[in-house]
Each structure stands twice: as structure tokens, then as C-alpha cells.
Design a protein around this motif. Structure first.
Motif, short mmCIF file in Angstrom:
data_model
loop_
_atom_site.label_atom_id
_atom_site.label_comp_id
_atom_site.label_asym_id
_atom_site.label_seq_id
_atom_site.Cartn_x
_atom_site.Cartn_y
_atom_site.Cartn_z
N PHE A 75 0.87 -1.17 0.00
CA PHE A 75 0.00 0.00 0.00
C PHE A 75 0.90 1.22 0.00
O PHE A 75 1.12 1.85 1.02
CB PHE A 75 -0.92 0.01 1.22
CG PHE A 75 -1.83 -1.18 1.29
CD1 PHE A 75 -2.97 -1.22 0.53
CD2 PHE A 75 -1.53 -2.25 2.10
CE1 PHE A 75 -3.82 -2.31 0.59
CE2 PHE A 75 -2.36 -3.35 2.17
CZ PHE A 75 -3.51 -3.38 1.41
N ARG A 135 -5.94 7.00 1.29
CA ARG A 135 -4.89 6.02 1.01
C ARG A 135 -3.79 6.00 2.07
O ARG A 135 -2.79 5.34 1.91
CB ARG A 135 -4.32 6.19 -0.39
CG ARG A 135 -5.41 6.05 -1.45
CD ARG A 135 -4.85 6.07 -2.79
NE ARG A 135 -4.36 4.71 -3.08
CZ ARG A 135 -4.26 4.22 -4.28
NH1 ARG A 135 -4.60 4.93 -5.32
NH2 ARG A 135 -3.81 3.01 -4.47
N ASP A 161 -7.91 1.70 -1.19
CA ASP A 161 -7.21 1.67 -2.47
C ASP A 161 -8.18 2.14 -3.54
O ASP A 161 -9.24 2.68 -3.22
CB ASP A 161 -6.61 0.30 -2.77
CG ASP A 161 -7.64 -0.81 -2.97
OD1 ASP A 161 -8.85 -0.50 -3.10
OD2 ASP A 161 -7.24 -1.98 -3.00
#
Length: 119
Positions: free
Chosen positions: A4, A40, A59
């Protein structure tokens, strides 16, 4: 492996009710941290016993909730003292925390990293 990238890492200080999931954790991010759960960024939560973590991250297609439970021991989690609601960590600090170190007591050497202005 899940990655991520691009987001900042925030630990929510103090204990969080681990029965909360997507909407409950997103509500904490909005109300307590005054942040956008769809940003995010990674938001980390810990239970009162400091042996369970949850991570909320968005996401491009939705939200993730990831969870970890320790078999033994506890995380060195920041308390909600002095009105602190969140603590921003760097990836190195998070790695130390997840591997059983107290990242708050360790300090980065000043020559290791240049200051990078974050918006």
C-alpha cells in the motif's frame, strides 16, 4: 505480497474497540483524527490489551481492514495521554513496532534522513 504505497502511516493513540470494522474504524478516522479514511493513508488501531492490531486503508476499488493478533506479548502502543489522538510513523518505525521494539524510545540519527516537507 500486499503493498500500500504512497500513504502516510498513522497510529491511533490509545485503545480501540476491536469489534469495529470498516464503517466503525472509518468513523474514528473522520471524527477523532479529522482525516479522510479514503486518503490512502494507513490507519493503525490497537486494543486495550495491546495484543491486537487493525489497519484501515483505502485503495482504488475500496477499503481494506487487516488484522493481527499476537500469540504472546504486547505492542509498544502510544497512549492517549495529553490529548494526543494520532502519531505519525515512518515505515522503519512501523517495522520496529511490528517486530516487538519500542519505536518511541529509539531515535533516528540526524544524519540518516533529510527533512522532507509533507503536505
Amino acid at each position: 505480497m500486499l503493498t500500500f504505497g504512497g500513504g502516510r502511516l498513522f497510529l491511533v493513540a490509545g485503545a480501540t474497540d476491536m469489534r469495529k470494522s470498516f464503517n466503525g474504524l472509518a468513523g474514528i478516522v473522520r471524527e477523532k483524527l479529522e482525516a479522510d479514511p479514503m486518503s490512502r493513508h494507513l490507519f493503525f488501531f490497537c486494543n486495550r490489551g495491546r495484543n491486537r492490531l487493525k489497519v484501515l486503508v483505502a485503495d482504488e476499488s475500496g477499503m481494506w481492514v487487516l488484522s493481527k493478533r499476537l500469540d504472546r506479548g504486547t505492542f509498544a502502543w502510544p497512549g492517549a495521554d495529553d490529548g494526543v489522538t494520532r502519531v505519525e510513523y515512518r515505515a522503519e518505525q512501523l517495522a520496529l513496532l511490528l517486530h516487538g521494539f519500542d519505536a518511541e524510545r529509539l531515535r533516528a540519527r540526524p544524519w540518516k534522513r533529510r527533512f522532507v516537507h509533507s503536505p
